[in-house]
Design a protein around this motif. Sequence first.
Motif, PDB file in Angstrom:
ATOM      1  N   ARG A  39       0.793  -1.207   0.083  1.00  0.00           N
ATOM      2  CA  ARG A  39       0.131   0.084   0.201  1.00  0.00           C
ATOM      3  C   ARG A  39       0.799   0.915  -0.041  1.00  0.00           C
ATOM      4  NH1 ARG A  39      -2.020   4.062   2.974  1.00  0.00           N
ATOM      5  NH2 ARG A  39      -0.812   3.446   4.680  1.00  0.00           N
ATOM      6  N   LYS A  40       2.121   1.191   0.564  1.00  0.00           N
ATOM      7  CA  LYS A  40       2.849   2.267   0.757  1.00  0.00           C
ATOM      8  C   LYS A  40       3.598   2.646  -0.556  1.00  0.00           C
ATOM      9  CE  LYS A  40       3.966   2.456   5.783  1.00  0.00           C
ATOM     10  NZ  LYS A  40       5.173   2.323   6.724  1.00  0.00           N
ATOM     11  N   GLN A  52       3.652   4.155  -3.827  1.00  0.00           N
ATOM     12  CA  GLN A  52       2.958   4.799  -4.810  1.00  0.00           C
ATOM     13  C   GLN A  52       2.972   4.667  -6.224  1.00  0.00           C
ATOM     14  OE1 GLN A  52       0.580   7.513  -3.849  1.00  0.00           O
ATOM     15  NE2 GLN A  52       0.833   6.152  -1.922  1.00  0.00           N
ATOM     16  N   TYR A  53       1.774   4.522  -6.925  1.00  0.00           N
ATOM     17  CA  TYR A  53       1.701   4.361  -8.188  1.00  0.00           C
ATOM     18  C   TYR A  53       2.512   5.398  -9.128  1.00  0.00           C
ATOM     19  CZ  TYR A  53       0.370   3.074 -13.071  1.00  0.00           C
ATOM     20  OH  TYR A  53       0.685   2.836 -14.442  1.00  0.00           O
ATOM     21  N   SER A  54       3.578   5.184  -9.873  1.00  0.00           N
ATOM     22  CA  SER A  54       4.316   6.056 -10.601  1.00  0.00           C
ATOM     23  C   SER A  54       4.301   5.642 -12.247  1.00  0.00           C
ATOM     24  CB  SER A  54       5.784   6.068 -10.266  1.00  0.00           C
ATOM     25  OG  SER A  54       6.602   6.997 -11.090  1.00  0.00           O
ATOM     26  N   THR A  72      -3.675   9.152 -10.700  1.00  0.00           N
ATOM     27  CA  THR A  72      -4.231  10.080  -9.759  1.00  0.00           C
ATOM     28  C   THR A  72      -5.445   9.232  -8.766  1.00  0.00           C
ATOM     29  OG1 THR A  72      -6.122  10.667 -11.261  1.00  0.00           O
ATOM     30  CG2 THR A  72      -3.999  11.820 -11.202  1.00  0.00           C
ATOM     31  N   ARG A  82      -3.919   7.012  -5.359  1.00  0.00           N
ATOM     32  CA  ARG A  82      -2.933   7.702  -4.238  1.00  0.00           C
ATOM     33  C   ARG A  82      -3.338   7.406  -3.078  1.00  0.00           C
ATOM     34  NH1 ARG A  82      -3.765  13.857  -7.030  1.00  0.00           N
ATOM     35  NH2 ARG A  82      -2.075  13.816  -8.194  1.00  0.00           N
ATOM     36  N   GLY A 133      -2.507   3.514  -2.999  1.00  0.00           N
ATOM     37  CA  GLY A 133      -1.150   2.818  -3.697  1.00  0.00           C
ATOM     38  C   GLY A 133      -1.093   1.802  -4.558  1.00  0.00           C
TER      39      GLY A 133
END
Length: 253
Positions: free
Chosen positions: A73-74, A76-78, A121, A124, A127
């Motif tokens: 979960r931590k 973050q999608y990039s 987006t 967020r 994640g």
Amino acid sequence: MEQPESSLKHSKIPALKRLLVDDNINIDEAVVHVMRLKTINPDVHPRFNETLRVCLSQIVGYRQLQAEVESVRKVQYSSDNLDHEALLMQLWSTLKPDTQLKSRLSPQWTELGFQGDDPMTDFRGMGLLGLRNLLFFVSSYTDQARSMLTRSFHPQYGYSFAIVGINLTSLAYSMLTAGHLKTHFYNLVDGCPQLTHFHHVYCYLFVEFDKFWFDERPRDIMEFNRVKTKFQKQVIHKLKNKSTILINELIPC
């Protein structure tokens, strides 16, 4: 399982209470330690050893699963991460195999129930966990996922498939961290549950929520929070039955 865990929690012996929080516990050593401290004779109680080993494995395993889920979960999608992008493209191709995505940033993403041109987006809050949950569901139960995606465009009771899916990741995550899912996992696995087991819980929640949503006949999507809260209370109530395992005809475990 509830009774041994409660006994350890309320024990006056610090060494026993530490078994609930020690991430480096050696199960076999802990079993020997407990039997010695409690002066339990294995000849008199021959099954106690194995029963305690399973109990401790489940207690530690649940805590390890919490840590693993949190670590996903931590992240973050990039869009700069090629692995993340590959997972996102797989989500599209699995749900829309006959439709080409014209560009990475595209209003076509709303066809999967994302809010705008860039799904990044929407991930967020949860994640990478949100994406991995969704992808596991659509890959493991593709026909059901496609059917639900079609249902999500119902003219009166429609909902945003991907956004609801991410919200259900949040629900599954909160139930895991609050300990509600202990009932399910303790009944399901004799040892340590894996991340796949958590994904299956998510699949169960998504399928059941879809049914629940249409049964509720909401006025519009603005009733989502009300319906979600009611659904959550129902699932938690079900988990209060100590024999509960979250399964249905589609999601076996």
